[in-house]
Design a protein around this motif. Structure first.
Motif, PDB file in Angstrom:
ATOM      1  N   ASN A   1      65.743 -65.576  42.675  1.00 30.77           N
ATOM      2  CA  ASN A   1      64.864 -67.134  42.018  1.00 30.77           C
ATOM      3  C   ASN A   1      64.264 -67.628  44.144  1.00 30.77           C
ATOM      4  O   ASN A   1      64.366 -68.491  44.167  1.00 30.77           O
ATOM      5  CB  ASN A   1      66.266 -68.031  42.226  1.00 30.77           C
ATOM      6  CG  ASN A   1      65.432 -68.434  40.287  1.00 30.77           C
ATOM      7  OD1 ASN A   1      65.049 -68.842  39.834  1.00 30.77           O
ATOM      8  ND2 ASN A   1      66.534 -68.108  39.533  1.00 30.77           N
ATOM      9  N   ILE A   2      65.392 -67.280  44.811  1.00 35.52           N
ATOM     10  CA  ILE A   2      64.980 -66.534  45.966  1.00 35.52           C
ATOM     11  C   ILE A   2      63.269 -66.754  46.723  1.00 35.52           C
ATOM     12  O   ILE A   2      62.403 -67.565  47.124  1.00 35.52           O
ATOM     13  CB  ILE A   2      65.531 -66.110  46.948  1.00 35.52           C
ATOM     14  CG1 ILE A   2      67.031 -66.056  47.132  1.00 35.52           C
ATOM     15  CG2 ILE A   2      64.975 -66.287  48.511  1.00 35.52           C
ATOM     16  CD1 ILE A   2      68.037 -65.707  47.610  1.00 35.52           C
ATOM     17  N   TYR A   3      63.318 -65.340  45.593  1.00 33.02           N
ATOM     18  CA  TYR A   3      61.414 -65.252  46.059  1.00 33.02           C
ATOM     19  C   TYR A   3      60.394 -66.644  45.156  1.00 33.02           C
ATOM     20  O   TYR A   3      59.134 -66.431  45.572  1.00 33.02           O
ATOM     21  CB  TYR A   3      61.072 -64.164  45.367  1.00 33.02           C
ATOM     22  CG  TYR A   3      61.234 -62.268  46.987  1.00 33.02           C
ATOM     23  CD1 TYR A   3      60.494 -62.567  47.875  1.00 33.02           C
ATOM     24  CD2 TYR A   3      62.721 -62.726  46.945  1.00 33.02           C
ATOM     25  CE1 TYR A   3      60.949 -61.579  48.563  1.00 33.02           C
ATOM     26  CE2 TYR A   3      63.400 -61.657  47.745  1.00 33.02           C
ATOM     27  CZ  TYR A   3      62.386 -61.267  48.912  1.00 33.02           C
ATOM     28  OH  TYR A   3      62.780 -60.303  49.856  1.00 33.02           O
ATOM     29  N   LEU A   4      60.149 -66.404  43.654  1.00 27.93           N
ATOM     30  CA  LEU A   4      60.278 -67.432  42.393  1.00 27.93           C
ATOM     31  C   LEU A   4      60.240 -68.804  43.528  1.00 27.93           C
ATOM     32  O   LEU A   4      58.798 -69.257  43.743  1.00 27.93           O
ATOM     33  CB  LEU A   4      60.268 -68.028  41.550  1.00 27.93           C
ATOM     34  CG  LEU A   4      59.966 -68.518  40.574  1.00 27.93           C
ATOM     35  CD1 LEU A   4      58.501 -68.137  40.564  1.00 27.93           C
ATOM     36  CD2 LEU A   4      61.280 -68.589  38.978  1.00 27.93           C
ATOM     37  N   ASN A   5      61.048 -69.363  44.210  1.00 33.58           N
ATOM     38  CA  ASN A   5      61.047 -71.159  44.747  1.00 33.58           C
ATOM     39  C   ASN A   5      60.430 -70.716  45.744  1.00 33.58           C
ATOM     40  O   ASN A   5      59.578 -71.930  45.905  1.00 33.58           O
ATOM     41  CB  ASN A   5      62.534 -71.137  44.783  1.00 33.58           C
ATOM     42  CG  ASN A   5      62.423 -73.224  45.203  1.00 33.58           C
ATOM     43  OD1 ASN A   5      63.142 -73.192  46.225  1.00 33.58           O
ATOM     44  ND2 ASN A   5      61.807 -73.806  44.740  1.00 33.58           N
ATOM     45  N   GLY A   6      60.503 -69.554  46.468  1.00 37.13           N
ATOM     46  CA  GLY A   6      59.700 -69.116  48.033  1.00 37.13           C
ATOM     47  C   GLY A   6      58.493 -70.111  47.771  1.00 37.13           C
ATOM     48  O   GLY A   6      57.660 -70.676  48.453  1.00 37.13           O
ATOM     49  N   ALA A   7      58.297 -68.610  47.017  1.00 35.75           N
ATOM     50  CA  ALA A   7      55.875 -68.563  46.533  1.00 35.75           C
ATOM     51  C   ALA A   7      55.985 -70.493  45.897  1.00 35.75           C
ATOM     52  O   ALA A   7      54.843 -70.886  46.141  1.00 35.75           O
ATOM     53  CB  ALA A   7      56.159 -67.440  45.467  1.00 35.75           C
ATOM     54  N   ILE A   8      56.847 -70.884  45.797  1.00 36.32           N
ATOM     55  CA  ILE A   8      56.222 -72.187  45.056  1.00 36.32           C
ATOM     56  C   ILE A   8      55.984 -72.561  46.001  1.00 36.32           C
ATOM     57  O   ILE A   8      54.917 -73.889  46.730  1.00 36.32           O
ATOM     58  CB  ILE A   8      57.448 -72.574  43.496  1.00 36.32           C
ATOM     59  CG1 ILE A   8      56.177 -72.030  42.271  1.00 36.32           C
ATOM     60  CG2 ILE A   8      57.396 -74.192  43.907  1.00 36.32           C
ATOM     61  CD1 ILE A   8      57.807 -72.045  41.135  1.00 36.32           C
ATOM     62  N   LEU A   9      57.268 -73.626  47.422  1.00 34.63           N
ATOM     63  CA  LEU A   9      57.366 -73.800  48.278  1.00 34.63           C
ATOM     64  C   LEU A   9      56.050 -73.788  49.190  1.00 34.63           C
ATOM     65  O   LEU A   9      55.646 -74.326  50.587  1.00 34.63           O
ATOM     66  CB  LEU A   9      58.405 -73.544  48.520  1.00 34.63           C
ATOM     67  CG  LEU A   9      59.870 -74.566  48.044  1.00 34.63           C
ATOM     68  CD1 LEU A   9      60.766 -74.636  48.865  1.00 34.63           C
ATOM     69  CD2 LEU A   9      59.098 -75.764  47.838  1.00 34.63           C
ATOM     70  N   GLY A  10      55.203 -72.322  49.084  1.00 29.76           N
ATOM     71  CA  GLY A  10      54.379 -71.562  50.131  1.00 29.76           C
ATOM     72  C   GLY A  10      54.781 -71.182  50.803  1.00 29.76           C
ATOM     73  O   GLY A  10      53.687 -70.871  51.730  1.00 29.76           O
ATOM     74  N   TYR A  11      56.000 -70.239  50.855  1.00 29.04           N
ATOM     75  CA  TYR A  11      56.554 -68.992  51.525  1.00 29.04           C
ATOM     76  C   TYR A  11      55.221 -68.244  51.035  1.00 29.04           C
ATOM     77  O   TYR A  11      55.215 -67.529  50.729  1.00 29.04           O
ATOM     78  CB  TYR A  11      57.793 -69.002  51.684  1.00 29.04           C
ATOM     79  CG  TYR A  11      58.613 -70.083  52.313  1.00 29.04           C
ATOM     80  CD1 TYR A  11      58.000 -71.634  51.949  1.00 29.04           C
ATOM     81  CD2 TYR A  11      60.035 -70.001  51.643  1.00 29.04           C
ATOM     82  CE1 TYR A  11      58.789 -72.419  52.540  1.00 29.04           C
ATOM     83  CE2 TYR A  11      60.885 -71.335  51.715  1.00 29.04           C
ATOM     84  CZ  TYR A  11      60.117 -71.968  52.156  1.00 29.04           C
ATOM     85  OH  TYR A  11      61.326 -73.707  52.619  1.00 29.04           O
TER      86      TYR A  11
END
Lengths: 328, 247
Positions: free
Chosen positions: B111-121
């Protein structure tokens, strides 16, 4: 190698692949010239997208697609991976279901229609493909099932991600696209059991299998267009979710999956021309069962349906996407 | 070095509210036939303009429903304004948002990667910051557990740690976020203050006038969708408080 050059490479790879098939069609049947000319015209349009001749703001359309893809590739990757992982996460057999599901479906239908109802003789015509009925059936089930699965996933992609769309800026088109991709992986995976069944039936693939990716590409493009259209319209009319359930069942029975087109009255056979899925399924059956490359005419019909649906879906989506936020 | 970061030019936002709740297609048809469907226009924002310079910390104040959150959504690109234009100097303007797109069947790590991707990182950024996120959230023993087994406090801690690992050019904050138990609340509040005072450009909505006065150099006061006052923080805050006392 960086990301955008990979996309460029893939793009020109596809063009080369399409050109190869076009050349093959001409060599095989010089009578198909008129169709091939049309095909070449489509290819030129394709090439223009990547060239500098038609460009806005000193950017080719290809480089703009590249820029978007580059910026959001990580997000797309994550979303597709998420869908794929969570689909089978809590099942024992996991990803194996992608192979097993179509096989079991085929077994059920084969049993019901052939063994139980003994429809073999009344089901169709002189079509030589029917000699391999199990394979015939399986192709239909896999293609239509894959299409239906993709559409159902895409249909809900905007509405179910409402909480995301109202809070974080992401190009909305990413949601239906990733849903079609992740469901499309399943479709691609189920090609493997298809070929196992084909081999058991003595259908050893020959060079014509090289055209199979083209068929899958047509189906993918058509499905993406359909996904854009459905996901956008369902935002404004929620009833579409239920209507689509009925409509897709009608569509399934209107497509020669279980039966053969020769089973139908003449007038309806002519109407079948307007059923894109009939063409796609026939395209793949041609390759898998007859082990021949489909005719230039048939290839072009498939291409036209795919492009048409894609353009329609994309237009509807792009015209309405700014209003989504007021309705979800 | 003064440089524009955001230019908001004459932005208006109109919503259409349906007058009567029309609950069926039949009613809709008859109402349409009689031309009775009236749309009440609601003007959430009207002709709002201001400029944000690099390094500014801008506070946005106003009563409930004054259009503060709508303004932030327009600036971050989530909504398109009905009228007017917005110009952004930085590429992505993320709004600080907790836990968007968490998938409860996936582990904390995923989820760190999924949420991070959604936030545009970017991927590289997340890889380099991964340890920092895990450490800050204090969730190391549970990081490979599916999120559905997390407590709500743990969820918020993870969400906060991912959201605030950024070093953005522009930061948009809708109320200062403080999550978790008392100790973590202190910790997260401190982190927010660090983020906002680190020289980044900040747009900050709050009902806490003292906080605004302390943090911001300029303040925009919205009143029923219109700009009532723009200026130095103390000046606008004094005027706002005065009007508040009069009521």
């Amino acid at each position: 190698m960086n990301f955008s050059s990979k996309i460029t490479l893939a793009f020109y790879g596809i063009i080369a692949y399409l050109l190869g098939i076009t050349v093959y069609q001409v060599l095989r049947d010089p009578g198909a010239w008129s169709f091939v000319l049309l095909g070449v015209a489509v290819l030129i349009c394709f090439w223009l997208v990547g060239s500098k001749l038609i460009s806005k703001k000193k950017q080719t359309i290809l480089s703009r697609i590249q820029a978007t893809f580059h910026r959001f590739s990580f997000l797309i990757e994550q979303l597709v991976a998420r869908d794929f992982k969570t689909k089978y996460k809590r099942s024992v057999l996991g990803v194996f279901w992608s192979f097993l599901n179509p096989l079991l479906m085929m077994a059920v239908q084969y049993f019901v229609f052939i063994r139980l109802m003994n429809l073999r003789n009344s089901i169709g015509s002189e079509n030589p493909m029917l000699n391999y009925y199990a394979v015939y059936l399986l192709v239909g089930i896999i293609i239509f099932g894959g299409f239906n699965d993709c559409c159902n996933q895409a249909l809900r992609s905007i509405v179910y991600n409402a909480s995301l769309i109202t809070k974080v800026y992401v190009p909305k088109i990413i949601y239906p696209t990733t849903k079609v991709f992740s469901a499309g992986i399943n479709l691609a995976l189920s090609i493997l059991p298809l070929y196992i069944i084909a081999l058991i039936n003595g259908l050893v693939p020959n060079f014509s299998i090289l055209v199979l990716p083209l068929g899958l590409l047509f189906i993918l493009v058509f499905t993406i267009g359909m996904g854009y259209f459905l996901s956008a319209t369902v935002v404004f009319f929620r009833d579409i979710e239920f209507l689509w359930g009925v409509f897709s069942t009608m569509w399934m029975y209107a497509t020669p999956i279980i039966y053969d087109i020769g089973f139908l009255p003449n007038t309806i056979q002519k109407l079948m021309f307007f059923n894109p899925l009939y063409h796609y399924i026939d395209f793949v059956r041609y390759i898998v069962i007859l082990r021949q490359v489909p005719t230039a005419e048939e290839t072009l019909i498939c291409a036209a349906f795919s492009l048409g649906m894609f353009v329609l879906g994309l237009t509807v989506f792009k015209k309405t996407e700014d209003k989504f936020i007021f309705y979800i | 070095m003064e440089q524009d970061m955001i230019r908001v030019e004459n932005i208006s936002m109109h919503f259409r509210l349906m007058n009567d709740r029309i609950s069926s297609i039949k009613e809709m048809m008859t109402a349409l036939a009689r031309r009775k469907v009236k749309f009440k226009e609601f003007h959430a924002l009207e002709d709002v303009s201001f400029t944000v310079n690099r390094g500014d910390v801008i506070g946005i104040i106003g009563h409930n429903g004054a259009g503060k959150s709508t303004l932030l959504k327009i600036i971050s690109g989530i909504m398109k304004p009905s009228k007017g234009r917005i110009w952004r100097g930085a590429n992505i303007v993320p709004m600080l948002e907790l836990g968007s797109g968490f998938d409860y069947d996936l582990s904390g790590h995923e989820n760190i990667y999924l949420n991070g991707a959604i936030l545009g990182y970017s991927k590289e950024f997340l890889q380099s910051k991964y340890n920092e996120i895990v450490e800050y959230s204090e969730l190391e023993p549970f990081i490979h557990t599916p999120l559905r087994n997390y407590s709500s406090g743990m969820l918020m801690r993870l969400a906060f740690s991912i959201a605030t690992v950024v070093e953005p050019e522009i930061l948009i904050v809708d109320e200062v976020l403080a999550v978790g138990d008392e100790r973590f609340q202190e910790k997260s509040k401190k982190r927010m203050m660090e983020l906002m005072s680190g020289g980044t450009t900040v747009l900050f909505v709050s009902h806490n006038i003292d906080q605004i006065r302390e943090m911001c150099n300029r303040v925009v006061w919205l009143d029923h969708g219109k700009v009532r006052m723009i200026g130095a923080a103390d000046e606008v805050c004094d005027a706002y408080r005065e009007q508040f006392l009069e009521q």
